[in-house]
Design a protein around this motif. Structure first.
Motif, mmCIF file in Angstrom:
data_model
loop_
_atom_site.group_PDB
_atom_site.id
_atom_site.type_symbol
_atom_site.label_atom_id
_atom_site.label_comp_id
_atom_site.label_asym_id
_atom_site.label_seq_id
_atom_site.Cartn_x
_atom_site.Cartn_y
_atom_site.Cartn_z
ATOM 1 N N THR A 128 12.281 32.620 57.711
ATOM 2 C CA THR A 128 11.287 33.180 58.478
ATOM 3 C C THR A 128 10.278 34.212 58.190
ATOM 4 O O THR A 128 9.172 34.016 58.589
ATOM 5 C CB THR A 128 12.058 33.952 59.872
ATOM 6 N N GLN A 170 3.880 25.089 62.493
ATOM 7 C CA GLN A 170 4.292 24.891 63.895
ATOM 8 C C GLN A 170 5.596 24.050 63.683
ATOM 9 O O GLN A 170 6.619 24.255 64.640
ATOM 10 C CB GLN A 170 3.358 24.451 64.849
ATOM 11 N N ALA A 228 8.478 25.954 62.193
ATOM 12 C CA ALA A 228 9.073 26.872 63.168
ATOM 13 C C ALA A 228 9.869 26.302 64.277
ATOM 14 O O ALA A 228 10.972 26.867 64.589
ATOM 15 C CB ALA A 228 7.665 27.759 63.704
ATOM 16 N N VAL A 229 9.421 25.322 65.131
ATOM 17 C CA VAL A 229 10.247 24.714 66.055
ATOM 18 C C VAL A 229 11.403 24.053 65.573
ATOM 19 O O VAL A 229 12.357 24.339 66.254
ATOM 20 C CB VAL A 229 9.213 23.505 66.635
ATOM 21 N N THR A 244 13.403 25.213 63.200
ATOM 22 C CA THR A 244 14.225 26.268 62.940
ATOM 23 C C THR A 244 14.458 27.131 63.970
ATOM 24 O O THR A 244 15.113 28.159 63.763
ATOM 25 C CB THR A 244 13.787 27.004 61.635
ATOM 26 N N SER A 245 14.140 26.806 65.021
ATOM 27 C CA SER A 245 14.588 27.600 66.428
ATOM 28 C C SER A 245 14.857 26.965 67.680
ATOM 29 O O SER A 245 14.804 25.848 67.671
ATOM 30 C CB SER A 245 13.161 28.358 66.827
ATOM 31 N N ALA A 253 9.210 30.034 69.415
ATOM 32 C CA ALA A 253 8.931 30.042 67.947
ATOM 33 C C ALA A 253 7.513 29.969 67.681
ATOM 34 O O ALA A 253 6.950 30.537 67.069
ATOM 35 C CB ALA A 253 9.668 28.954 67.396
ATOM 36 N N ARG A 264 5.993 33.042 68.127
ATOM 37 C CA ARG A 264 5.945 34.221 67.124
ATOM 38 C C ARG A 264 5.093 33.993 66.115
ATOM 39 O O ARG A 264 4.269 34.820 65.470
ATOM 40 C CB ARG A 264 7.464 33.998 66.584
#
Length: 385
Positions: A16, A124, A127-128, A130-131, A137, A140
């Motif tokens: 992160t 992107q 992030a998606v 891992t969330s 996500a 952030r």
């Protein structure tokens, strides 16, 4: 929706942190370049229509790259694209320090387009994946990248006082450090190959994804104007480079706020935020041209447009990814990005064409109003959000 991959707490925090730091670095470098490139082009003798063409060139490679990224993400880990993005942006800025010939500028912009496509789709998607919340996500990522986009233009305004090429040299050095952050990302497996045993509707036509794609088009057109003719209009209105950098930073700061607000929305509020966001971004930027000589009013208009663009940029891809299976998220994000890239290409080219027959101010007003067009259609849709 499949749960995100399980990692140990330390690995998750490290991933992160690397993702968010990388987003800030990339945004700072891109923020400097977005102000320095059009002003450099003006100062070395390129005309106003040529500046629009120069900026639009980056959208050509961005759109071409996004068209194949869905397939590429089934072959390569998403972190590979983030590494390529940081290196491409550094090289894009660096070559302009050496030369400003038409060929070098074109190569620079093609590299910038490659960097934009690889970074946003790769980051992107990562992030998606891992969330648990797609909109959270993306909010952030957009929040921290927005902070970089505030700092970038402010730094650009100060550095351009020395020379635009000096500013681009600094941008290249900053962007190069993003490679390190990208290498620290967790290595997630590529997406599973697309199933061949059933017929699928093209992904950008599916309910939810289509909404995200048209939202991406509005966000792309807004960004295309902010990175091309907004600085030009302010420069022609005799605003200083420091003021221009500060005003672009206002728009980017408002985009951060819009993204943060959108990250808290759920359900029907997402669709409403898209419609209102598109209207605000288009109308806000439309009036910048007439107000370019009045810094305070131009800043207010850019603030309003930035709030809207931030909401659209966050909610559009989130709606699209929530509408598909977990293994199709890369395709959904790439599709929304393709529409965004197409608008990045069309908007500056459209203004470049218009300024051959009407004043720049009128051309910006027209382009801004056209940005609002998707709001009419989206207001009638009922996506599953």
């Amino acid at each position: 929706m499949s749960p995100p991959p399980q990692e140990d707490a330390g690995g998750s925090r490290r991933d992160t942190t690397a993702s968010l730091v990388g987003a800030v670095i990339f945004a700072v470098g891109l923020g400097i370049a977005s102000v320095a490139v059009p002003l450099l082009a003006l100062r070395v003798g390129y005309s106003t229509p040529e500046v629009g063409v120069i900026v639009a060139i980056s959208a050509v490679s961005q759109m071409g790259t996004r068209l194949v990224m869905g397939a590429m993400m089934r072959r390569l880990p998403d972190k590979v694209f983030v590494v390529v993005a940081a290196a491409s942006l550094a090289l894009s800025c660096g070559v302009l320090v050496l030369s400003t010939t038409w060929l070098v500028i074109a190569v620079s912009q093609l590299l910038q387009g490659l960097a934009r496509a690889c970074f946003w789709t790769g980051t992107q998607t990562h992030a998606v994946r891992t969330s648990e919340s797609a909109v959270g996500a993306l909010a952030r990522i957009n929040l921290v990248s927005g902070l970089g986009q505030i700092a970038g233009p402010l730094v650009a305004g100060l550095l351009i006082a020395r020379s635009p090429q000096f500013a681009l040299g600094v941008a290249g050095a900053i962007s190069a450090t993003g490679v390190v952050a990208a290498l620290l990302l967790a290595r997630l497996a590529p997406f599973a190959p697309r199933s061949k045993d059933r017929t699928r509707v093209r992904i950008w036509l599916r309910p939810g994804v289509d909404v995200g794609c048209w939202a991406g088009a509005s966000a792309g057109a807004w960004r295309g104007l902010l990175g091309s003719y907004v600085p030009v209009a302010l420069d022609l209105a005799r605003q200083s480079s420091t003021t221009i950098g500060a005003l672009v930073a206002v728009a980017n700061g408002a985009q951060v706020a819009g993204s943060a607000i959108a990250g808290r929305l759920r359900g029907a509020g997402l669709r409403r935020s898209l419609v209102l966001g598109i209207l605000a971004s288009g109308i806000g930027i439309a009036v910048v041209g007439p107000l370019a000589g009045m810094a305070a009013l131009a800043g207010l208009a850019l603030f309003v447009s930035g709030i809207g663009a931030g909401a659209v940029q966050t909610v559009g891809p989130a709606v699209a990814t929530d509408a598909v299976d977990a293994e199709e998220r890369g395709d959904a994000i790439a599709s929304t990005g393709t529409f965004r890239a197409a608008a990045l290409l069309v908007a500056p080219f459209a203004v470049a064409g218009m300024v051959t027959v009407i004043p720049l101010t009128a051309a910006i007003v027209t382009a801004g109003l056209l940005i609002t067009a998707p709001a009419v259609g989206l207001g009638r849709l009922r996506p599953a959000v």
